[in-house]
Design a protein around this motif. Structure first.
Motif: not given
Length: 110
Positions: A63-69, A77-86, A109-110
């Motif tokens: 997931i790429k997502y926007f993190v406000p300053d 824009i931050v990118e994380v990878c992982g398993s979705v819990k819920k 982006e997903l």
């Protein structure tokens, strides 16, 4: 004159306390919040629906997502990878198994 007094003559002097910090903060770059067009929004919604259908399998996602300053306008824009819990529909968030909470409205982006 003692050695201590002589050394004090050559001690650094900061006439403008905090000036270096202020200049560094202004120089720090931020990005503006990206706006998705209709096609990108439809694709993201389709992927979110697919994710919701397979949520019990805890699918791996990137997931790429926007993190406000916190200090100035814009963000990153931050990118994380992982398993979705819920998926939490009431909050509009995705929670990963590592505890990361991502607002769906900030996803690029997903």
């Amino acid at each position: 004159m003692s050695m201590h007094d002589r050394a004090a003559q050559f001690a650094p002097f900061a006439a403008l306390v905090g000036y270096d910090d202020a200049v560094a903060e202004i120089a720090r770059l931020t990005e503006s919040r990206p706006e998705l067009d209709e096609q990108e929004q439809r694709e993201l919604n389709a992927r979110l629906c697919e994710l919701a259908d397979h949520i019990q399998d805890h699918p791996e996602v990137r997931i790429k997502y926007f993190v406000p300053d916190e200090r100035k306008s814009g963000g990153a824009i931050v990118e994380v990878c992982g398993s979705v819990k819920k998926l939490v529909a009431a909050d509009g968030t995705i929670v990963l198994t590592d505890g990361t909470v991502i607002p769906i409205s900030d996803i690029v982006e997903l």
